[in-house]
Design a protein around this motif. Structure first.
Motif, PDB file in Angstrom:
ATOM      1  N   GLN A 158      -4.769  -3.674  -0.408  1.00 34.24           N
ATOM      2  CA  GLN A 158      -3.449  -3.248  -0.884  1.00 34.24           C
ATOM      3  C   GLN A 158      -3.102  -4.160  -1.833  1.00 34.24           C
ATOM      4  O   GLN A 158      -2.631  -3.587  -2.867  1.00 34.24           O
ATOM      5  CB  GLN A 158      -2.637  -3.366   0.340  1.00 34.24           C
ATOM      6  CG  GLN A 158      -2.812  -2.375   1.432  1.00 34.24           C
ATOM      7  CD  GLN A 158      -1.431  -2.014   2.446  1.00 34.24           C
ATOM      8  OE1 GLN A 158      -0.515  -2.894   2.036  1.00 34.24           O
ATOM      9  NE2 GLN A 158      -1.627  -1.356   3.438  1.00 34.24           N
ATOM     10  N   TRP A 162       3.829   7.242   2.581  1.00 35.72           N
ATOM     11  CA  TRP A 162       2.338   7.052   2.258  1.00 35.72           C
ATOM     12  C   TRP A 162       1.707   8.404   2.462  1.00 35.72           C
ATOM     13  O   TRP A 162       0.555   8.557   1.692  1.00 35.72           O
ATOM     14  CB  TRP A 162       1.831   6.040   2.858  1.00 35.72           C
ATOM     15  CG  TRP A 162       1.079   6.071   4.210  1.00 35.72           C
ATOM     16  CD1 TRP A 162       1.441   6.932   4.939  1.00 35.72           C
ATOM     17  CD2 TRP A 162       0.601   4.981   4.790  1.00 35.72           C
ATOM     18  NE1 TRP A 162       0.713   6.792   6.230  1.00 35.72           N
ATOM     19  CE2 TRP A 162       0.361   5.538   6.126  1.00 35.72           C
ATOM     20  CE3 TRP A 162       0.104   3.606   4.709  1.00 35.72           C
ATOM     21  CZ2 TRP A 162      -0.460   4.653   7.255  1.00 35.72           C
ATOM     22  CZ3 TRP A 162      -0.627   2.860   5.725  1.00 35.72           C
ATOM     23  CH2 TRP A 162      -1.027   3.333   6.634  1.00 35.72           C
ATOM     24  N   SER A 211      -2.151  -2.806  -5.539  1.00 32.14           N
ATOM     25  CA  SER A 211      -0.659  -3.048  -6.064  1.00 32.14           C
ATOM     26  C   SER A 211      -0.883  -3.345  -7.566  1.00 32.14           C
ATOM     27  O   SER A 211      -0.049  -2.711  -8.390  1.00 32.14           O
ATOM     28  CB  SER A 211      -0.113  -3.990  -5.203  1.00 32.14           C
ATOM     29  OG  SER A 211      -0.028  -3.663  -3.909  1.00 32.14           O
ATOM     30  N   GLY A 216       0.946  -1.292   0.038  1.00 31.38           N
ATOM     31  CA  GLY A 216       0.135  -0.038  -0.103  1.00 31.38           C
ATOM     32  C   GLY A 216       0.892   1.323  -0.214  1.00 31.38           C
ATOM     33  O   GLY A 216       0.665   2.128  -0.809  1.00 31.38           O
ATOM     34  N   TYR A 256      -3.097   7.825   4.472  1.00 31.23           N
ATOM     35  CA  TYR A 256      -2.830   6.892   3.383  1.00 31.23           C
ATOM     36  C   TYR A 256      -3.808   7.171   2.324  1.00 31.23           C
ATOM     37  O   TYR A 256      -3.372   7.427   1.071  1.00 31.23           O
ATOM     38  CB  TYR A 256      -2.906   5.634   3.729  1.00 31.23           C
ATOM     39  CG  TYR A 256      -3.046   4.227   2.643  1.00 31.23           C
ATOM     40  CD1 TYR A 256      -2.095   4.329   1.619  1.00 31.23           C
ATOM     41  CD2 TYR A 256      -4.107   3.432   3.145  1.00 31.23           C
ATOM     42  CE1 TYR A 256      -2.450   3.054   0.824  1.00 31.23           C
ATOM     43  CE2 TYR A 256      -4.243   2.317   1.845  1.00 31.23           C
ATOM     44  CZ  TYR A 256      -3.433   2.348   0.909  1.00 31.23           C
ATOM     45  OH  TYR A 256      -3.537   1.340   0.003  1.00 31.23           O
TER      46      TYR A 256
END
Length: 559
Positions: free
Chosen positions: A214, A425, A218, A160, A373
């Motif tokens: 996550q 992040w 990705s 993430g 995030y």
């Protein structure tokens, strides 16, 4: 043995501390604080004359972030030198040296990934400049032989974090860092489990838990595909695509046309309150379908690409039917407050169209639940909705404490005391300022073609340098009046450059004049193309031109 896919670390050499002239010449039995110029990856060094058996303790100011590297050195008799080769990071180095020890020198060695800070961003708002610079510094200390969440607590390649970090590198660092991004993609897919699930951090020895959201981020449009658009690295996409296809096969269609919820071993979306996990998982899945379809094209798997796109076509109306209640996105039956995260990500994904923009903007101007995030995607949605002014206002408000803090890096949480003070992040604004405010983004893989479509918001001056695969792209914009923009296009590429109409006139195209390199290219609604300038039309609030390699000067005025 595997050939090392990344360069050896850069050694900046031994350096003096900022306050070296004020450091004592003998131990104090207490802490001696040596100041670094910024948060860095360092190995502390010392030269002393000491009796045998004196214990010297060394650590940085980031010990409170959780378990961190520290060192103890036990002296022998006489003059000696020691360098702690277990690298640390921090803003200060704390030496605890007994009074019996004579200090001859305290220094440090900075090391890091072998890349330059080739990207830049400046505007007339010093707070935004500080935010961009702190994000760049945070990015650099959260990569070494892998991307990492932080350089203190874990140093682990959580994907993430890696998705947001990799995108920042294209605007902040030179292209040697692409080798690290390619390695990260290879790491993730080569560690795929026998049941076809993916997990991070990898490489791993004591962890094998899947965080499904996550993983979808990705392999999808935000992760692997973003790497490809900036690099044009066909070989990397062909190498990872089989693992992507296997992972997409893990996800099953639900009876309502969406996707069956999978929480994996860690069902997590973001820190903070009022997280609508089901909405977020479905959006990430849609973006993964989008990315997989594009990667299948590159890999020559046309049947796969068609299948993914068919799935997307049925997914979008099913998503809106289930989650859009007329005023907001919400999982049916979920109690609690409105979640800003899903609304921002839904705009970025393309699941929410322009008909939803007024309602979404109203939500995002008043709801601030997202953690650092997912805040990147919330902020990005403002630019997708062509509302740079309110996007920048939210950016300033949410990051105010980090901008004003004494630290040179950005934090894991909105409050410095809750987690680490160095989490990349949180650096999404770096990408957004370069990609949207300065307006530089690839439109064909590897910057074979790119665009400059600035969204100035309330700014009057913006300048940026983007270190692309084709070479350095520079943009320098002054709102004026008159509006002025200088753009440098590298060799072997071309740029579509947009003059934002509302930055020049409120009277429409009939009152707009644009000159390029001294010649009139557009006047009173009529284009005047030349051998070096092609007119690319008017759309989305811009008058657009195609420019070849070289440095070009554009000026615009209200007639």
């Amino acid at each position: 043995l595997w050939k090392r896919p990344i360069p050896q670390w850069r050694d900046f050499g031994l350096k003096e501390y900022v306050n070296s002239a004020q450091l004592p010449t003998s131990g104090t039995d207490g802490e001696i604080i040596a100041n670094l110029p910024y948060n860095a990856q360092i190995t502390p060094c010392l030269k002393v004359n000491a009796p045998a058996g004196a214990v010297i303790k060394i650590q940085t100011d980031t010990q409170g972030d959780g378990p961190s590297v520290r060192a103890e050195y036990t002296t022998r008799d006489g003059e000696q030198e020691y360098e702690s080769f277990g690298w640390m990071s921090g803003n200060t180095v704390k030496y605890t040296i007994p009074k019996s020890v004579k200090i001859l020198a305290l220094r440090y060695r900075e090391t890091g990934f072998d890349t330059d800070f080739s990207g830049s961003f400046r505007c007339n708002d010093s707070n935004l400049n500080t935010l961009w610079t702190k994000a760049q510094r945070t990015l650099y200390i959260t990569l070494r032989d892998n991307y990492m969440d932080c350089p203190t607590r874990e140093r682990a390649q959580w994907w993430g974090d890696a998705v947001i970090e990799i995108e920042q590198t294209f605007f902040a660092l030179d292209r040697r860092v692409d080798l690290l991004s390619r390695k990260a993609m290879s790491d993730l897919t080569l560690w795929q489990r026998s049941n076809n699930t993916l997990y991070s951090p990898v490489p791993a020895g004591n962890w094998d838990q899947e965080l499904p959201q996550q993983m979808l981020a990705s392999i999808g449009r935000a992760g692997f595909w973003t790497y490809y658009m900036h690099t044009g690295d066909d070989a990397a996409i062909r190498a990872v695509y089989p693992a992507v296809k296997r992972y997409m096969g893990v996800w099953q269609r639900s009876s309502d046309g969406l996707v069956q919820y999978r929480g994996g071993e860690w069902d997590w979306s973001d820190w903070g309150n009022n997280v609508d996990n089901t909405v977020l998982l479905n959006i990430w899945y849609y973006m993964a379908l989008d990315g997989a379809a594009r990667m299948a094209d590159v890999a020559g798997q046309t049947a796969d690409a068609s299948s993914y796109r068919s799935r997307m076509a049925e997914f979008k109306p099913a998503f809106l039917a289930r989650f859009w209640n007329g005023t907001e996105l919400r999982t049916p039956g979920r109690t609690g407050g409105t979640d800003d995260r899903g609304h921002g990500l839904g705009i970025v994904a393309g699941l929410l169209g322009s008909e939803h923009w007024p309602a979404v903007l109203s939500i995002l101007k008043r709801v601030t639940e997202s953690g650092p995030y997912l805040e990147k995607y919330v902020l990005e949605s403002f630019f997708v909705m062509n509302d740079a002014k309110d996007g920048l206002a939210r950016m300033r408000q949410r990051y105010r404490s980090m901008i004003q803090s004494k630290y040179s890096t950005l934090w894991e949480f909105w409050n410095a005391g809750e987690g680490t003070i160095n989490h990349a992040w949180t650096g999404g604004p770096l990408t957004l300022m370069s990609q949207y405010v300065a307006g530089v983004a690839p439109t064909k893989p590897g910057y074979l073609e790119f665009q400059v479509m600035p969204q100035l918001g309330d700014l009057t001056q913006v300048a940026a340098t983007v270190p692309s695969r084709k070479g350095s792209i520079s943009v320098d914009i002054k709102r004026g009046p008159p509006f002025a923009m200088q753009v440098t296009v590298p060799p072997d590429t071309r740029a579509t450059v947009g003059v934002p109409i509302d930055a020049v006139t409120t009277q429409g195209l009939a009152r707009l004049e644009v000159t390029i390199d001294g010649a009139v290219a557009f006047s009173a609604g009529t284009s005047k193309p030349s051998a070096s300038v092609a007119f690319a039309g008017e759309a989305s609030g811009y008058v657009k031109f195609v420019l070849g390699p070289g440095t070009h000067t554009l000026a615009a005025r209200e007639m």
